[in-house]
Design a protein around this motif. Structure first.
Motif, PDB file in Angstrom:
ATOM      1  N   VAL A   1       0.801  -1.216   0.000  1.00  0.00           N
ATOM      2  CA  VAL A   1       0.000   0.000   0.000  1.00  0.00           C
ATOM      3  C   VAL A   1       0.833   1.266   0.000  1.00  0.00           C
ATOM      4  O   VAL A   1       0.308   2.330  -0.299  1.00  0.00           O
ATOM      5  CB  VAL A   1      -0.998   0.057   1.183  1.00  0.00           C
ATOM      6  CG1 VAL A   1      -2.007  -1.050   1.100  1.00  0.00           C
ATOM      7  CG2 VAL A   1      -0.293   0.029   2.509  1.00  0.00           C
ATOM      8  N   ARG A   2       2.100   1.169   0.320  1.00  0.00           N
ATOM      9  CA  ARG A   2       2.942   2.363   0.320  1.00  0.00           C
ATOM     10  C   ARG A   2       4.403   1.987   0.324  1.00  0.00           C
ATOM     11  O   ARG A   2       4.776   0.890   0.710  1.00  0.00           O
ATOM     12  CB  ARG A   2       2.625   3.264   1.503  1.00  0.00           C
ATOM     13  CG  ARG A   2       2.784   2.585   2.844  1.00  0.00           C
ATOM     14  CD  ARG A   2       2.334   3.471   3.974  1.00  0.00           C
ATOM     15  NE  ARG A   2       3.411   4.336   4.365  1.00  0.00           N
ATOM     16  CZ  ARG A   2       3.752   4.590   5.611  1.00  0.00           C
ATOM     17  NH1 ARG A   2       3.096   4.052   6.593  1.00  0.00           N
ATOM     18  NH2 ARG A   2       4.747   5.383   5.877  1.00  0.00           N
ATOM     19  N   GLY A   3       5.208   2.895  -0.126  1.00  0.00           N
ATOM     20  CA  GLY A   3       6.645   2.705  -0.067  1.00  0.00           C
ATOM     21  C   GLY A   3       7.181   1.759  -1.124  1.00  0.00           C
ATOM     22  O   GLY A   3       6.471   1.306  -2.013  1.00  0.00           O
ATOM     23  N   SER A   4       8.464   1.483  -1.004  1.00  0.00           N
ATOM     24  CA  SER A   4       9.144   0.636  -1.982  1.00  0.00           C
ATOM     25  C   SER A   4      10.034  -0.403  -1.301  1.00  0.00           C
ATOM     26  O   SER A   4      10.999  -0.874  -1.863  1.00  0.00           O
ATOM     27  CB  SER A   4       9.992   1.500  -2.910  1.00  0.00           C
ATOM     28  OG  SER A   4      10.956   2.209  -2.154  1.00  0.00           O
ATOM     29  N   ARG A   5       9.681  -0.744  -0.069  1.00  0.00           N
ATOM     30  CA  ARG A   5      10.440  -1.752   0.666  1.00  0.00           C
ATOM     31  C   ARG A   5       9.506  -2.870   1.067  1.00  0.00           C
ATOM     32  O   ARG A   5       8.316  -2.665   1.265  1.00  0.00           O
ATOM     33  CB  ARG A   5      11.072  -1.125   1.910  1.00  0.00           C
ATOM     34  CG  ARG A   5      12.027   0.001   1.535  1.00  0.00           C
ATOM     35  CD  ARG A   5      12.681   0.611   2.745  1.00  0.00           C
ATOM     36  NE  ARG A   5      13.621  -0.374   3.288  1.00  0.00           N
ATOM     37  CZ  ARG A   5      13.892  -0.474   4.589  1.00  0.00           C
ATOM     38  NH1 ARG A   5      13.317   0.312   5.460  1.00  0.00           N
ATOM     39  NH2 ARG A   5      14.748  -1.376   5.014  1.00  0.00           N
ATOM     40  N   GLY A   6      10.071  -4.057   1.172  1.00  0.00           N
ATOM     41  CA  GLY A   6       9.234  -5.179   1.547  1.00  0.00           C
ATOM     42  C   GLY A   6      10.044  -6.429   1.795  1.00  0.00           C
ATOM     43  O   GLY A   6      11.268  -6.386   1.938  1.00  0.00           O
ATOM     44  N   VAL A   7       9.328  -7.541   1.823  1.00  0.00           N
ATOM     45  CA  VAL A   7       9.924  -8.846   2.039  1.00  0.00           C
ATOM     46  C   VAL A   7       9.461  -9.758   0.917  1.00  0.00           C
ATOM     47  O   VAL A   7       8.279  -9.796   0.588  1.00  0.00           O
ATOM     48  CB  VAL A   7       9.501  -9.425   3.410  1.00  0.00           C
ATOM     49  CG1 VAL A   7       9.966 -10.854   3.570  1.00  0.00           C
ATOM     50  CG2 VAL A   7      10.030  -8.559   4.535  1.00  0.00           C
ATOM     51  N   GLU A   8      10.415 -10.454   0.342  1.00  0.00           N
ATOM     52  CA  GLU A   8      10.109 -11.398  -0.721  1.00  0.00           C
ATOM     53  C   GLU A   8      10.097 -12.809  -0.140  1.00  0.00           C
ATOM     54  O   GLU A   8      11.074 -13.243   0.462  1.00  0.00           O
ATOM     55  CB  GLU A   8      11.149 -11.304  -1.833  1.00  0.00           C
ATOM     56  CG  GLU A   8      10.883 -12.238  -2.986  1.00  0.00           C
ATOM     57  CD  GLU A   8      11.937 -12.110  -4.064  1.00  0.00           C
ATOM     58  OE1 GLU A   8      11.676 -11.431  -5.060  1.00  0.00           O
ATOM     59  OE2 GLU A   8      13.034 -12.686  -3.861  1.00  0.00           O
ATOM     60  N   LEU A   9       8.966 -13.494  -0.329  1.00  0.00           N
ATOM     61  CA  LEU A   9       8.840 -14.879   0.089  1.00  0.00           C
ATOM     62  C   LEU A   9       8.879 -15.749  -1.163  1.00  0.00           C
ATOM     63  O   LEU A   9       8.051 -15.564  -2.051  1.00  0.00           O
ATOM     64  CB  LEU A   9       7.518 -15.122   0.815  1.00  0.00           C
ATOM     65  CG  LEU A   9       7.153 -14.212   1.983  1.00  0.00           C
ATOM     66  CD1 LEU A   9       5.780 -14.573   2.519  1.00  0.00           C
ATOM     67  CD2 LEU A   9       8.204 -14.309   3.066  1.00  0.00           C
ATOM     68  N   THR A  10       9.817 -16.657  -1.232  1.00  0.00           N
ATOM     69  CA  THR A  10       9.846 -17.633  -2.312  1.00  0.00           C
ATOM     70  C   THR A  10       9.257 -18.913  -1.738  1.00  0.00           C
ATOM     71  O   THR A  10       9.766 -19.449  -0.749  1.00  0.00           O
ATOM     72  CB  THR A  10      11.273 -17.877  -2.821  1.00  0.00           C
ATOM     73  OG1 THR A  10      11.837 -16.627  -3.229  1.00  0.00           O
ATOM     74  CG2 THR A  10      11.272 -18.846  -3.993  1.00  0.00           C
ATOM     75  N   LEU A  11       8.171 -19.383  -2.341  1.00  0.00           N
ATOM     76  CA  LEU A  11       7.494 -20.565  -1.838  1.00  0.00           C
ATOM     77  C   LEU A  11       8.133 -21.830  -2.409  1.00  0.00           C
ATOM     78  O   LEU A  11       8.855 -21.776  -3.416  1.00  0.00           O
ATOM     79  CB  LEU A  11       6.005 -20.497  -2.179  1.00  0.00           C
ATOM     80  CG  LEU A  11       5.275 -19.235  -1.705  1.00  0.00           C
ATOM     81  CD1 LEU A  11       3.800 -19.302  -2.052  1.00  0.00           C
ATOM     82  CD2 LEU A  11       5.464 -19.007  -0.218  1.00  0.00           C
ATOM     83  N   SER A  12       7.874 -22.936  -1.795  1.00  0.00           N
ATOM     84  CA  SER A  12       8.502 -24.198  -2.199  1.00  0.00           C
ATOM     85  C   SER A  12       8.127 -24.609  -3.619  1.00  0.00           C
ATOM     86  O   SER A  12       8.877 -25.331  -4.272  1.00  0.00           O
ATOM     87  CB  SER A  12       8.139 -25.306  -1.216  1.00  0.00           C
ATOM     88  OG  SER A  12       6.741 -25.413  -1.077  1.00  0.00           O
ATOM     89  N   ASP A  13       6.993 -24.122  -4.145  1.00  0.00           N
ATOM     90  CA  ASP A  13       6.599 -24.451  -5.521  1.00  0.00           C
ATOM     91  C   ASP A  13       7.122 -23.443  -6.543  1.00  0.00           C
ATOM     92  O   ASP A  13       6.774 -23.504  -7.715  1.00  0.00           O
ATOM     93  CB  ASP A  13       5.084 -24.591  -5.638  1.00  0.00           C
ATOM     94  CG  ASP A  13       4.339 -23.308  -5.315  1.00  0.00           C
ATOM     95  OD1 ASP A  13       4.996 -22.270  -5.050  1.00  0.00           O
ATOM     96  OD2 ASP A  13       3.097 -23.328  -5.317  1.00  0.00           O
ATOM     97  N   GLY A  14       7.932 -22.465  -6.106  1.00  0.00           N
ATOM     98  CA  GLY A  14       8.540 -21.500  -7.013  1.00  0.00           C
ATOM     99  C   GLY A  14       7.811 -20.176  -7.117  1.00  0.00           C
ATOM    100  O   GLY A  14       8.346 -19.214  -7.659  1.00  0.00           O
TER     101      GLY A  14
END
Length: 164
Positions: A132-145
């Protein structure tokens, strides 16, 4: 998980800091207020072929009041529990990702417009973002890609909570 489990991390973000959305929403509201005042207070419906008073009233309620209230209500809530990540983009989306499905977690800087087409629930293919705002975050890579990006104002703390 029990119903009374305590969250490890919780972050709530709202659209209030995205200036261009607020400018658009409140600009529409001001326009609708002006049209309603012109129509109902001064008795001069706008235009050469004016809509009936009921239609003007309906548009005023929807655009003059409804849109600003709707954007005021929208929010992204990310809650991390011991066994899952609960993502809510209220009032539309709720997604629960079990921690067992998360293969990789990393904080990242990204560009919402370029990378995902804007803010909200966005994405294509195997990549989706909740922001919803900004340009920072966390990337989650799931086991299925598949990849899930969670916008955050404290990405390091969110990533640490998910990795916990």
């Amino acid at each position: 998980m029990t119903a009374y489990a305590q969250p490890i991390f919780r972050e709530e973000q709202r659209f209030r800091d995205v200036w261009w959305i607020m400018l658009l929403v409140f600009g529409l509201a001001a326009l609708q207020w002006a049209l309603a005042i012109q129509h109902f207070v001064f008795g001069q419906p706008p235009g050469n072929n004016p809509a009936p008073a009921s239609m003007t009233l309906l548009f005023w309620i929807i655009f003059g009041n409804g849109f600003p209230l709707f954007f005021w209500w929208l929010r992204l809530v990310v809650t991390v529990y011991a066994d899952k990540v609960d993502i809510r983009f209220a009032p539309f989306v709720r997604r629960v990702i079990p921690k067992a499905e998360i293969a990789r977690v990393r904080p990242l800087d990204y560009r919402p417009l370029r990378d995902f087409g804007g803010w909200g629930v966005r994405g294509w293919g195997n990549r989706v973002a909740y922001n919803v705002r900004g340009s920072r975050g966390v990337e989650l890579t799931l086991s299925d890609g598949r990849v899930v990006v969670l916008g955050s104002q404290t990405p390091e703390a969110l990533a640490a909570a998910i990795s916990h």
